[in-house]
Scaffold this motif. Structure first.
Motif, PDB file in Angstrom:
ATOM      1  N   ALA A  85       0.832  -1.214   0.000  1.00 15.91           N
ATOM      2  CA  ALA A  85       0.000   0.000   0.000  1.00 15.91           C
ATOM      3  C   ALA A  85       0.864   1.260   0.000  1.00 15.91           C
ATOM      4  O   ALA A  85       0.551   2.252  -0.675  1.00 15.91           O
ATOM      5  CB  ALA A  85      -0.928  -0.009   1.206  1.00 15.91           C
ATOM      6  N   ALA A  86       1.986   1.223   0.734  1.00 25.25           N
ATOM      7  CA  ALA A  86       2.868   2.387   0.809  1.00 25.25           C
ATOM      8  C   ALA A  86       3.483   2.704  -0.549  1.00 25.25           C
ATOM      9  O   ALA A  86       3.516   3.864  -0.974  1.00 25.25           O
ATOM     10  CB  ALA A  86       3.962   2.142   1.842  1.00 25.25           C
ATOM     11  N   GLN A  87       3.963   1.676  -1.250  1.00 20.78           N
ATOM     12  CA  GLN A  87       4.575   1.965  -2.553  1.00 20.78           C
ATOM     13  C   GLN A  87       3.529   2.342  -3.594  1.00 20.78           C
ATOM     14  O   GLN A  87       3.791   3.161  -4.469  1.00 20.78           O
ATOM     15  CB  GLN A  87       5.455   0.789  -2.999  1.00 20.78           C
ATOM     16  CG  GLN A  87       4.779  -0.515  -3.292  1.00 20.78           C
ATOM     17  CD  GLN A  87       4.375  -0.634  -4.741  1.00 20.78           C
ATOM     18  OE1 GLN A  87       4.907   0.085  -5.588  1.00 20.78           O
ATOM     19  NE2 GLN A  87       3.428  -1.499  -5.025  1.00 20.78           N
ATOM     20  N   LEU A  88       2.325   1.793  -3.505  1.00 16.41           N
ATOM     21  CA  LEU A  88       1.248   2.224  -4.402  1.00 16.41           C
ATOM     22  C   LEU A  88       0.875   3.679  -4.131  1.00 16.41           C
ATOM     23  O   LEU A  88       0.623   4.455  -5.051  1.00 16.41           O
ATOM     24  CB  LEU A  88       0.032   1.319  -4.225  1.00 16.41           C
ATOM     25  CG  LEU A  88       0.143  -0.098  -4.815  1.00 16.41           C
ATOM     26  CD1 LEU A  88      -1.056  -0.947  -4.389  1.00 16.41           C
ATOM     27  CD2 LEU A  88       0.243  -0.045  -6.332  1.00 16.41           C
ATOM     28  N   GLY A  89       0.832   4.046  -2.849  1.00 14.20           N
ATOM     29  CA  GLY A  89       0.543   5.435  -2.495  1.00 14.20           C
ATOM     30  C   GLY A  89       1.627   6.373  -2.991  1.00 14.20           C
ATOM     31  O   GLY A  89       1.338   7.484  -3.458  1.00 14.20           O
ATOM     32  N   ALA A  90       2.899   5.934  -2.917  1.00 18.26           N
ATOM     33  CA  ALA A  90       4.001   6.764  -3.402  1.00 18.26           C
ATOM     34  C   ALA A  90       3.878   6.995  -4.902  1.00 18.26           C
ATOM     35  O   ALA A  90       4.058   8.123  -5.387  1.00 18.26           O
ATOM     36  CB  ALA A  90       5.331   6.097  -3.071  1.00 18.26           C
ATOM     37  N   VAL A  91       3.554   5.949  -5.643  1.00 15.31           N
ATOM     38  CA  VAL A  91       3.388   6.091  -7.096  1.00 15.31           C
ATOM     39  C   VAL A  91       2.224   7.019  -7.416  1.00 15.31           C
ATOM     40  O   VAL A  91       2.300   7.862  -8.319  1.00 15.31           O
ATOM     41  CB  VAL A  91       3.183   4.710  -7.750  1.00 15.31           C
ATOM     42  CG1 VAL A  91       2.776   4.855  -9.213  1.00 15.31           C
ATOM     43  CG2 VAL A  91       4.456   3.881  -7.639  1.00 15.31           C
ATOM     44  N   ALA A  92       1.133   6.903  -6.645  1.00 13.51           N
ATOM     45  CA  ALA A  92      -0.024   7.780  -6.865  1.00 13.51           C
ATOM     46  C   ALA A  92       0.334   9.243  -6.619  1.00 13.51           C
ATOM     47  O   ALA A  92      -0.073  10.137  -7.381  1.00 13.51           O
ATOM     48  CB  ALA A  92      -1.180   7.348  -5.961  1.00 13.51           C
ATOM     49  N   LEU A  93       1.095   9.510  -5.563  1.00 12.28           N
ATOM     50  CA  LEU A  93       1.509  10.887  -5.267  1.00 12.28           C
ATOM     51  C   LEU A  93       2.439  11.423  -6.353  1.00 12.28           C
ATOM     52  O   LEU A  93       2.323  12.582  -6.768  1.00 12.28           O
ATOM     53  CB  LEU A  93       2.201  10.946  -3.911  1.00 12.28           C
ATOM     54  CG  LEU A  93       1.309  10.844  -2.675  1.00 12.28           C
ATOM     55  CD1 LEU A  93       2.154  10.777  -1.408  1.00 12.28           C
ATOM     56  CD2 LEU A  93       0.354  12.041  -2.588  1.00 12.28           C
TER      57      LEU A  93
END
Length: 258
Positions: A57-65
């Motif tokens: 979830a953290a790396q998906l959130g980073a990509v989204a940001l």
């Protein structure tokens, strides 16, 4: 595919592909020892699932940001760590994914620099202009047959106009920014330590520009590729109008002749 996409869109596609690979690896790391976890403690699979799920979830959130900052042109929370995460952690994976898709390393580097520039410019737009900007140039901009030594003191330049250094000096004086010429990565790092800029506008080839962005983290670097009509590292050029445009944007003002 690479030619049909802009640099920014290309890197986002590669980011999504890399993100999918990371999620798959995390799922595999969880699934393989799953039953072994249960033998150790009945709740350990749950804790392991929460851990690996949180990482995914953290790396998906980073990509989204990252995608949000690039498309909207606005700064996002944790922008400095995100640039670090992309440059140091993801770039090798992006090159690998690009190779699998038939995209050259040079194309991925171009896309990475364009994406990095979007993040840097978004940060400049959202806050106060940097108080100290450094124009960092490669020594190959100087004519190879020039007898004047400018790598230690660029003011030695005679401003004959045979190379772009004279124009860069004019921009440096007009916008009140530092200008330096480096012969390599070690000299470039020493210049950065001595001048202590808040932002660097750097000109170099793909390899040197990418490594320079990585080496100076978390200091923001806006990168421009040099022009090589005579081949690499020999009488190269820089688009002065592009440098001027970047300075106007990051400083949020026009020059005296703008």
């Amino acid at each position: 595919m690479a030619r049909a996409l802009s640099d920014k869109a290309l890197l986002i596609v590669l980011l999504l592909a890399a993100s999918a690979i990371i999620c798959a690896v995390l799922a595999l790391l969880f699934a393989v020892p799953y039953y072994g976890f249960a033998r150790i403690h009945p709740r350990l699979p749950l804790f392991a699932g929460l851990l690996f799920g949180g990482l995914a979830a953290a790396q998906l959130g980073a990509v989204a940001l990252l995608a949000t900052a690039a498309f909207l042109g606005r700064d996002v929370p944790f922008s400095a760590p995100l640039r670090h995460f992309t440059a140091k952690g993801l770039l090798p994976l992006l090159v690998f994914v690009g190779r699998l898709a038939g995209i050259s390393k040079k194309q991925v580097q171009h896309a990475f620099v364009a994406f990095n520039n979007e993040l840097v410019m978004a940060r400049c737009r959202s806050g106060r202009p940097p108080r100290r900007v450094l124009l960092l140039m490669p020594h190959c901009l100087q004519r190879a047959d020039c007898a004047v030594r400018i790598t230690y003191d660029i003011s030695n330049c005679k401003r004959c106009g045979r190379c772009p250094i004279a124009g860069l000096l004019e921009l440096s004086e007009s916008y009140g920014v530092d200008l330096a010429v480096a012969t390599g990565g070690t000299i470039a790092r020493r210049i950065v330590v001595q001048t202590r800029p808040e932002l660097i506008v750097a000109v170099a080839c793909e390899r040197d520009l990418v490594s320079g962005i990585q080496d100076t983290l978390p200091l923001p670097v806006y990168g421009l590729f040099n022009q090589r009509p005579n081949g690499p590292c020999f009488n190269t050029l820089v688009p002065l109008d592009r440098v001027r445009d970047v300075l106007e944007q990051v400083l949020n003002r026009k020059g005296p002749h703008g």
